[in-house]
Design a protein around this motif. Structure first.
Motif, mmCIF file in Angstrom:
data_model
loop_
_atom_site.group_PDB
_atom_site.id
_atom_site.type_symbol
_atom_site.label_atom_id
_atom_site.label_comp_id
_atom_site.label_asym_id
_atom_site.label_seq_id
_atom_site.Cartn_x
_atom_site.Cartn_y
_atom_site.Cartn_z
ATOM 1 N N UNK A 1 0.824 -1.081 0.093
ATOM 2 C CA UNK A 1 0.015 -0.155 -0.140
ATOM 3 C C UNK A 1 0.705 1.246 0.074
ATOM 4 N N UNK A 2 0.826 2.092 -1.136
ATOM 5 C CA UNK A 2 1.501 3.071 -1.175
ATOM 6 C C UNK A 2 0.616 4.320 -0.580
ATOM 7 N N UNK A 3 1.011 4.950 0.353
ATOM 8 C CA UNK A 3 0.408 6.235 0.873
ATOM 9 C C UNK A 3 0.755 7.555 0.276
ATOM 10 N N UNK A 4 -0.018 8.259 -0.499
ATOM 11 C CA UNK A 4 0.139 9.214 -1.091
ATOM 12 C C UNK A 4 1.049 10.074 -0.560
ATOM 13 N N UNK A 5 0.934 10.355 0.716
ATOM 14 C CA UNK A 5 1.634 11.326 1.745
ATOM 15 C C UNK A 5 3.148 10.903 1.745
ATOM 16 N N UNK A 6 3.387 9.670 1.437
ATOM 17 C CA UNK A 6 4.973 9.118 1.802
ATOM 18 C C UNK A 6 5.621 8.974 0.491
ATOM 19 N N UNK A 7 4.802 8.870 -0.548
ATOM 20 C CA UNK A 7 5.556 8.453 -1.736
ATOM 21 C C UNK A 7 6.119 9.673 -2.354
ATOM 22 N N UNK A 8 7.351 9.467 -2.754
ATOM 23 C CA UNK A 8 8.145 10.524 -3.448
ATOM 24 C C UNK A 8 8.759 10.401 -4.788
ATOM 25 N N UNK A 9 8.397 9.169 -5.351
ATOM 26 C CA UNK A 9 8.967 8.763 -6.605
ATOM 27 C C UNK A 9 8.084 9.127 -7.664
ATOM 28 N N UNK A 10 8.554 9.993 -8.493
ATOM 29 C CA UNK A 10 8.061 10.466 -9.791
ATOM 30 C C UNK A 10 7.968 9.637 -11.014
ATOM 31 N N UNK A 11 8.509 8.739 -11.026
ATOM 32 C CA UNK A 11 8.720 7.895 -12.419
ATOM 33 C C UNK A 11 7.696 6.717 -12.333
ATOM 34 N N UNK A 12 7.642 6.091 -13.460
ATOM 35 C CA UNK A 12 6.618 4.969 -13.657
ATOM 36 C C UNK A 12 7.250 3.736 -12.784
ATOM 37 N N UNK A 13 6.437 2.890 -12.508
ATOM 38 C CA UNK A 13 7.010 1.736 -11.964
ATOM 39 C C UNK A 13 5.745 0.564 -12.141
ATOM 40 N N UNK A 14 6.296 -0.758 -12.128
ATOM 41 C CA UNK A 14 5.120 -1.692 -12.157
ATOM 42 C C UNK A 14 4.229 -1.636 -11.118
ATOM 43 N N UNK A 15 2.734 -1.483 -11.417
ATOM 44 C CA UNK A 15 1.753 -1.202 -10.289
ATOM 45 C C UNK A 15 1.191 -2.740 -9.853
ATOM 46 N N UNK A 16 1.679 -3.818 -10.460
ATOM 47 C CA UNK A 16 0.793 -4.927 -10.203
ATOM 48 C C UNK A 16 0.655 -5.190 -8.849
ATOM 49 N N UNK A 17 -0.639 -5.642 -8.313
ATOM 50 C CA UNK A 17 -1.112 -5.763 -7.023
ATOM 51 C C UNK A 17 -0.602 -4.631 -6.268
ATOM 52 N N UNK A 18 -0.162 -3.379 -6.494
ATOM 53 C CA UNK A 18 -0.109 -2.157 -5.612
ATOM 54 C C UNK A 18 -1.358 -1.445 -5.363
ATOM 55 N N UNK A 19 -1.670 -0.944 -4.133
ATOM 56 C CA UNK A 19 -2.748 -0.377 -3.832
ATOM 57 C C UNK A 19 -2.216 1.088 -3.363
ATOM 58 N N UNK A 20 -3.050 2.170 -3.932
ATOM 59 C CA UNK A 20 -2.765 3.428 -3.597
ATOM 60 C C UNK A 20 -3.621 3.959 -2.448
ATOM 61 N N UNK A 21 -3.066 4.396 -1.345
ATOM 62 C CA UNK A 21 -3.824 5.117 -0.359
ATOM 63 C C UNK A 21 -3.889 6.550 -0.776
ATOM 64 N N UNK A 22 -5.093 6.980 -1.072
ATOM 65 C CA UNK A 22 -4.955 8.471 -1.313
ATOM 66 C C UNK A 22 -5.300 9.271 -0.031
ATOM 67 N N UNK A 23 -4.323 9.786 0.669
ATOM 68 C CA UNK A 23 -4.174 10.350 1.970
ATOM 69 C C UNK A 23 -4.660 11.671 1.886
ATOM 70 N N UNK A 24 -5.720 12.266 2.513
ATOM 71 C CA UNK A 24 -6.199 13.757 2.829
ATOM 72 C C UNK A 24 -6.743 13.916 4.188
ATOM 73 N N UNK A 25 -6.580 15.016 4.471
ATOM 74 C CA UNK A 25 -7.093 15.670 5.745
ATOM 75 C C UNK A 25 -8.261 16.539 5.301
ATOM 76 N N UNK A 26 -9.355 16.052 5.393
ATOM 77 C CA UNK A 26 -10.403 16.662 4.546
ATOM 78 C C UNK A 26 -10.358 16.988 3.381
ATOM 79 N N UNK A 27 -10.400 18.146 2.801
ATOM 80 C CA UNK A 27 -9.900 18.343 1.345
ATOM 81 C C UNK A 27 -8.572 18.867 1.225
ATOM 82 N N UNK A 28 -7.880 18.563 2.136
ATOM 83 C CA UNK A 28 -6.216 18.875 1.891
ATOM 84 C C UNK A 28 -5.643 17.498 1.559
ATOM 85 N N UNK A 29 -5.409 17.261 0.110
ATOM 86 C CA UNK A 29 -4.874 16.350 -0.601
ATOM 87 C C UNK A 29 -3.120 16.307 0.081
#
Length: 189
Positions: free
Chosen positions: A70-98
């Motif tokens: 599970x990739x937490x969007x708040x922690x992820x720093x990588x800007x390139x493409x990577x294989x996403x097979x089986x990867x989950x993205x947690x879109x982290x926000x505090x209310x409306x602040x992504x």
């Protein structure tokens, strides 16, 4: 481990989301605990968020145990493409602040198609799920599998999310306070 054993035996849990808060906060990790859980409960599919900032960080942990990252969007720093097979993205926000320093949530080419919609201000709050966030992401990523996290109070909230098209929910407080029963889990599994 008794809690996990009870969740498996009494509730029939098949997947377990684990957030290594020490790793997410950059204060060490709980590798030994994660390995013990993986070894003790090999039937569980583990979803682990350990503050991954790059594919290399995921690979390092995957060399030590089997899990679905599970990739937490708040922690992820990588800007390139990577294989996403089986990867989950947690879109982290505090209310409306992504919280998304890498921009992965807005980049459909890099964004996995399994998403956790995590409103951090609702985690543990029992305020109810963020239905607006679900509706928003259904239009942004119509082919994605969406899981909700934060605020779920009871069976009624799960029914509401299911009717609205959520694939599932991450639960903690409603389990701990007894608002959900084994019968509830059997109905939704």
């Amino acid at each position: 481990m008794p809690l996990i054993e009870r969740l498996c035996d009494d509730l029939g849990m098949q997947q377990l989301y684990l957030a290594d808060l020490d790793a997410i906060q950059g204060k060490g990790n709980n590798l030994l605990t994660l390995q013990t859980i993986a070894h003790t409960f090999p039937q569980l599919i583990l979803w682990i968020d350990a503050g991954f900032s790059s594919p290399a960080a995921i690979q390092t942990l995957q060399s030590q145990l089997a899990f679905r990252p599970v990739i937490g969007s708040e922690s992820w720093q990588f800007n390139g493409w990577f294989p996403v097979d089986q990867t989950i993205l947690s879109i982290d926000s505090v209310d409306d602040n992504l919280r998304d320093p890498s921009g992965i949530t807005r980049d459909s080419a890099r964004r996995p198609d399994t998403l956790i919609l995590m409103n951090l201000s609702r985690v543990g709050s029992l305020q109810g799920p963020d239905m607006e966030r679900l509706t928003c992401w259904q239009s942004v990523a119509p082919d994605a599998t969406l899981y909700m996290a934060g605020g779920v109070r009871n069976r009624s909230d799960i029914e509401k999310l299911q009717s609205a098209g959520a694939a599932g929910v991450l639960l903690a407080s409603a389990l701990h306070n007894g608002a959900l029963t084994a019968a509830d889990f059997q109905d939704f599994s």
